[in-house]
Design a protein around this motif. Structure first.
Motif, PDB file in Angstrom:
ATOM      1  N   ASP A  42       0.869  -1.185   0.000  1.00 37.38           N
ATOM      2  CA  ASP A  42       0.000   0.000   0.000  1.00 37.38           C
ATOM      3  C   ASP A  42       0.902   1.230   0.000  1.00 37.38           C
ATOM      4  N   VAL A  43       1.057   1.854  -1.163  1.00 41.23           N
ATOM      5  CA  VAL A  43       1.962   3.001  -1.301  1.00 41.23           C
ATOM      6  C   VAL A  43       1.480   4.177  -0.464  1.00 41.23           C
ATOM      7  N   THR A  44       0.170   4.403  -0.417  1.00 39.69           N
ATOM      8  CA  THR A  44      -0.374   5.516   0.367  1.00 39.69           C
ATOM      9  C   THR A  44      -0.026   5.365   1.843  1.00 39.69           C
ATOM     10  N   PHE A  45      -0.225   4.154   2.356  1.00 44.77           N
ATOM     11  CA  PHE A  45       0.101   3.895   3.757  1.00 44.77           C
ATOM     12  C   PHE A  45       1.594   4.101   3.993  1.00 44.77           C
ATOM     13  N   LEU A  46       2.407   3.667   3.060  1.00 40.89           N
ATOM     14  CA  LEU A  46       3.856   3.804   3.177  1.00 40.89           C
ATOM     15  C   LEU A  46       4.258   5.278   3.257  1.00 40.89           C
ATOM     16  N   LEU A  47       3.642   6.099   2.421  1.00 40.97           N
ATOM     17  CA  LEU A  47       3.948   7.530   2.425  1.00 40.97           C
ATOM     18  C   LEU A  47       3.475   8.194   3.720  1.00 40.97           C
ATOM     19  N   VAL A  48       2.311   7.791   4.215  1.00 36.94           N
ATOM     20  CA  VAL A  48       1.770   8.397   5.443  1.00 36.94           C
ATOM     21  C   VAL A  48       2.673   8.109   6.640  1.00 36.94           C
ATOM     22  N   VAL A  49       3.125   6.848   6.795  1.00 36.90           N
ATOM     23  CA  VAL A  49       3.978   6.536   7.940  1.00 36.90           C
ATOM     24  C   VAL A  49       5.338   7.228   7.805  1.00 36.90           C
ATOM     25  N   ALA A  50       5.815   7.413   6.569  1.00 39.28           N
ATOM     26  CA  ALA A  50       7.071   8.138   6.374  1.00 39.28           C
ATOM     27  C   ALA A  50       6.916   9.593   6.809  1.00 39.28           C
ATOM     28  N   VAL A  51       5.775  10.210   6.455  1.00 39.99           N
ATOM     29  CA  VAL A  51       5.512  11.596   6.882  1.00 39.99           C
ATOM     30  C   VAL A  51       5.402  11.675   8.405  1.00 39.99           C
ATOM     31  N   CYS A  52       4.736  10.692   9.014  1.00 43.53           N
ATOM     32  CA  CYS A  52       4.581  10.683  10.478  1.00 43.53           C
ATOM     33  C   CYS A  52       5.931  10.502  11.174  1.00 43.53           C
ATOM     34  N   ALA A  53       6.788   9.663  10.592  1.00 42.94           N
ATOM     35  CA  ALA A  53       8.135   9.517  11.158  1.00 42.94           C
ATOM     36  C   ALA A  53       8.885  10.844  11.076  1.00 42.94           C
ATOM     37  N   GLY A  54       8.715  11.541   9.957  1.00 44.15           N
ATOM     38  CA  GLY A  54       9.327  12.857   9.836  1.00 44.15           C
ATOM     39  C   GLY A  54       8.751  13.844  10.822  1.00 44.15           C
ATOM     40  N   LEU A  55       7.444  13.742  11.105  1.00 48.75           N
ATOM     41  CA  LEU A  55       6.806  14.621  12.093  1.00 48.75           C
ATOM     42  C   LEU A  55       7.395  14.392  13.487  1.00 48.75           C
ATOM     43  N   GLY A  56       7.554  13.116  13.847  1.00 52.74           N
ATOM     44  CA  GLY A  56       8.160  12.813  15.151  1.00 52.74           C
ATOM     45  C   GLY A  56       9.586  13.294  15.239  1.00 52.74           C
ATOM     46  N   ALA A  57      10.357  13.085  14.166  1.00 54.43           N
ATOM     47  CA  ALA A  57      11.754  13.530  14.164  1.00 54.43           C
ATOM     48  C   ALA A  57      11.841  15.048  14.230  1.00 54.43           C
ATOM     49  N   GLY A  58      10.943  15.732  13.502  1.00 49.51           N
ATOM     50  CA  GLY A  58      10.952  17.187  13.535  1.00 49.51           C
ATOM     51  C   GLY A  58      10.570  17.738  14.894  1.00 49.51           C
ATOM     52  N   ARG A  59       9.597  17.087  15.538  1.00 52.61           N
ATOM     53  CA  ARG A  59       9.204  17.549  16.881  1.00 52.61           C
ATOM     54  C   ARG A  59      10.344  17.381  17.869  1.00 52.61           C
ATOM     55  N   ALA A  60      11.109  16.298  17.753  1.00 51.01           N
ATOM     56  CA  ALA A  60      12.227  16.075  18.674  1.00 51.01           C
ATOM     57  C   ALA A  60      13.317  17.123  18.487  1.00 51.01           C
ATOM     58  N   THR A  61      13.552  17.525  17.242  1.00 51.70           N
ATOM     59  CA  THR A  61      14.623  18.502  16.975  1.00 51.70           C
ATOM     60  C   THR A  61      14.212  19.915  17.363  1.00 51.70           C
ATOM     61  N   MET A  62      12.920  20.141  17.601  1.00 53.38           N
ATOM     62  CA  MET A  62      12.466  21.468  18.027  1.00 53.38           C
ATOM     63  C   MET A  62      12.927  21.797  19.438  1.00 53.38           C
ATOM     64  N   GLU A  63      13.224  20.758  20.222  1.00 56.58           N
ATOM     65  CA  GLU A  63      13.683  20.975  21.589  1.00 56.58           C
ATOM     66  C   GLU A  63      15.171  21.306  21.553  1.00 56.58           C
ATOM     67  N   GLY A  64      15.508  22.577  21.507  1.00 57.83           N
ATOM     68  CA  GLY A  64      16.906  22.987  21.436  1.00 57.83           C
ATOM     69  C   GLY A  64      17.667  22.698  22.722  1.00 57.83           C
ATOM     70  N   GLU A  65      18.949  22.447  22.592  1.00 60.14           N
ATOM     71  CA  GLU A  65      19.784  22.193  23.762  1.00 60.14           C
ATOM     72  C   GLU A  65      20.044  23.510  24.510  1.00 60.14           C
ATOM     73  N   PRO A  66      19.722  23.569  25.802  1.00 55.29           N
ATOM     74  CA  PRO A  66      19.950  24.807  26.557  1.00 55.29           C
ATOM     75  C   PRO A  66      21.438  25.055  26.763  1.00 55.29           C
ATOM     76  N   ALA A  67      21.796  26.339  26.823  1.00 53.06           N
ATOM     77  CA  ALA A  67      23.191  26.706  27.066  1.00 53.06           C
ATOM     78  C   ALA A  67      23.480  26.633  28.561  1.00 53.06           C
TER      79      ALA A  67
END
Length: 509
Positions: A42-67
């Motif tokens: 299912d190509v559609t399902f494959l694309l959706v989970v790839a986008v969701c993985a990118g969403l999770g990765a992007g949310r994690a990188t939003m937390e900047g390391e404090p100085a």
């Protein structure tokens, strides 16, 4: 049946937050392998989970390391504000604080809201919103034990502080203060009416505070892999729901808005009282959604709900993926859901059998996490958890009822305590006997290869003992007859990885 869309979306977001950008490749590859075994891409399902993985990765990188200031360790004092509910352990009470001002021998200067895990002086109680001046010693994470540093970092802190004294205090939330006082009142009351380790165990079951356990009892729980019993987890919330089921049986009254609102409020009040730990928070969210779904005549699939709830928690706070308690809770809950029957009208025999099988399955599922985190495992843990499971299902409601008696009618608590004392003492005896029977195995030198070598057969065991092994076995057999080369190609990679990992472990040994 679990929804592949819900499971895929939830798992992809969590894996994205955990692995970062590599998840954009790994998650679609895993999905492609599963779809290949299933026999339909299912190509559609494959694309959706790839986008969701990118969403999770992007949310994690939003937390900047404090100085972190280079001279933080030289700080002798600070102006702090409490940011979390306190947590109690054998080492004392700890709380997350933010810095408003740092004090050094040369003077003071403003701080940039650094989050520090601070240990409080003995007997000191604080609540979220409190602010005060302190004298303390503080260590950045690069100078503390790596394992402990990982735990502190998972809570969002950049340093560990030990507070010696407090002054110029400004109280924050009166609501949280009352809840914290209630937690201490319940814990102290249980330990007062139940002798020795039984009282500490009851306090741990209800409030998560097992600091009163003797060193011998604490070591026995560690040796048998049963420390989760006194840790606040989803089972505590499940037990609270079970008590409500006894008080208000299923029927018309249970569907009343005021009754469901009362149950949901009580669940969240309890989760807050025990400190909103990751497992309790997840369980409270799931319980609330289940109750609301039932009001509208829906029965949500628990495995899908678990995946989506976990994803929502990670999107709200990516630090959850670094918390061992989060992973142990999610994995153990998933394993139990796979075995415990949830259909209406299930008899007590299949339900009891499902619970016991779920406990064993949870031990198998969490074993790789336990080895990776703690480096030890006891051969008696499966037996200990199997024996303690029915005892805890008896002790949990009795301890919760006793806690209510301690608060409302304390004069009859000493008599009422005789009832939960029986399963509590039997549980302690089981833990002591099995803890002394065999020392835990040491896997510290096994490394990642050792964890992989254990994880592969554990995954195979989950597939074999899971909720529908015959169905998956039939799918694999069908694909084997149709595409034997493809099935071999899909299975040979994990098999080679397992053999390589096992070989590395044997060489290191």
């Amino acid at each position: 049946m679990s929804s592949p869309w819900g499971l895929g979306i939830g798992a992809a977001i969590v894996m994205g937050a955990l692995l970062g950008l590599p998840a954009l490749i790994l998650v679609p590859v895993i999905v492609l392998i599963v779809q290949g075994i299933w026999g339909r891409i299912d190509v559609t399902f494959l694309l959706v989970v790839a986008v969701c993985a990118g969403l999770g990765a992007g949310r994690a990188t939003m937390e900047g390391e404090p100085a972190v200031p280079a001279d933080l360790a030289e700080s002798t004092g600070a102006r702090l504000q409490v940011e979390s509910l306190p947590r109690t352990s054998a080492a004392g009470d700890s709380v997350l604080v933010s810095t408003e001002m740092l004090t050094f021998d040369s003077g003071s200067r403003p701080a940039d809201d650094l989050i520090v895990l601070a240990w409080l002086p003995e007997g000191e109680r604080v609540a979220p919103g409190d602010s005060f001046d302190v004298g303390w010693s503080v260590d950045p994470l690069d100078v503390v034990d790596p394992g402990y540093g990982t735990y502190v970092e998972s809570r969002g802190a950049v340093a560990v502080g030990r507070i010696w004294w407090l002054s110029d205090r400004s109280d924050g939330s009166a609501f949280y203060r009352r809840l914290i006082d209630l937690r201490h009142r319940v814990g102290d009351g249980l330990q007062k009416v139940l002798p020795g380790d039984a009282g500490a165990l009851a306090s741990g079951i209800v409030t998560g505070d097992d600091s009163g356990l003797s060193e011998a009892a604490r070591e026995a729980f560690l040796r048998t892999g049963t420390t989760h019993i006194t840790a606040v987890s989803g089972s505590n919330v499940a037990m609270l729901l079970a008590i409500w089921n006894l008080v208000i049986p299923a029927g018309r009254n249970r569907r009343l808005l005021v009754v469901q609102a009362l149950i949901i409020v009580s669940i969240w009040m309890y989760a807050i009282v025990v400190g909103l730990e990751s497992p309790a928070l997840r369980a409270a969210i799931m319980a609330s959604l289940i109750l609301l779904a039932g009001r509208y005549g829906r029965r949500p699939d628990l495995l899908t709900l678990l995946a989506l709830t976990s994803a929502g928690m990670v999107l709200w706070n990516p630090d959850h993926v670094r918390m061992v308690a989060f992973w142990l809770s999610v994995v153990a809950t998933a394993a139990i859901i796979m075995r415990v029957p949830t259909a209406p009208g299930v008899g007590w025999k299949p339900l009891s059998r499902g619970v016991l099988e779920g406990v064993v399955l949870a031990q198998i599922a969490t074993l790789p996490i336990v080895l990776w985190t703690f480096g030890t495992w006891s051969l008696t843990s499966v037996l200990a958890n199997g024996l303690l499971s029915p005892l805890m299902w008896l002790a949990f409601p009795l301890c919760f009822v006793l806690a209510a008696i301690v608060v409302v009618v304390p004069w009859i608590a000493p008599i009422a305590a005789l009832v939960p004392l029986i399963p509590l003492e039997i549980s302690l005896s089981v833990v002591r006997i099995l803890g002394a029977a065999m020392p835990p195995l040491d896997f510290h030198n096994a490394g990642l290869a050792g964890v992989v070598a254990v994880a592969v057969p554990c995954l195979a065991g989950l597939a074999f003992l899971g909720s529908d092994p015959k169905r998956w076995g039939g799918i694999v057999a069908s694909q084997w007859r149709r595409r034997p080369v493809a099935v071999v190609a899909l299975l040979i990679g994990p098999a080679l990885g397992f053999l390589t990992a096992l070989l590395l472990v044997l060489v290191r040994a």
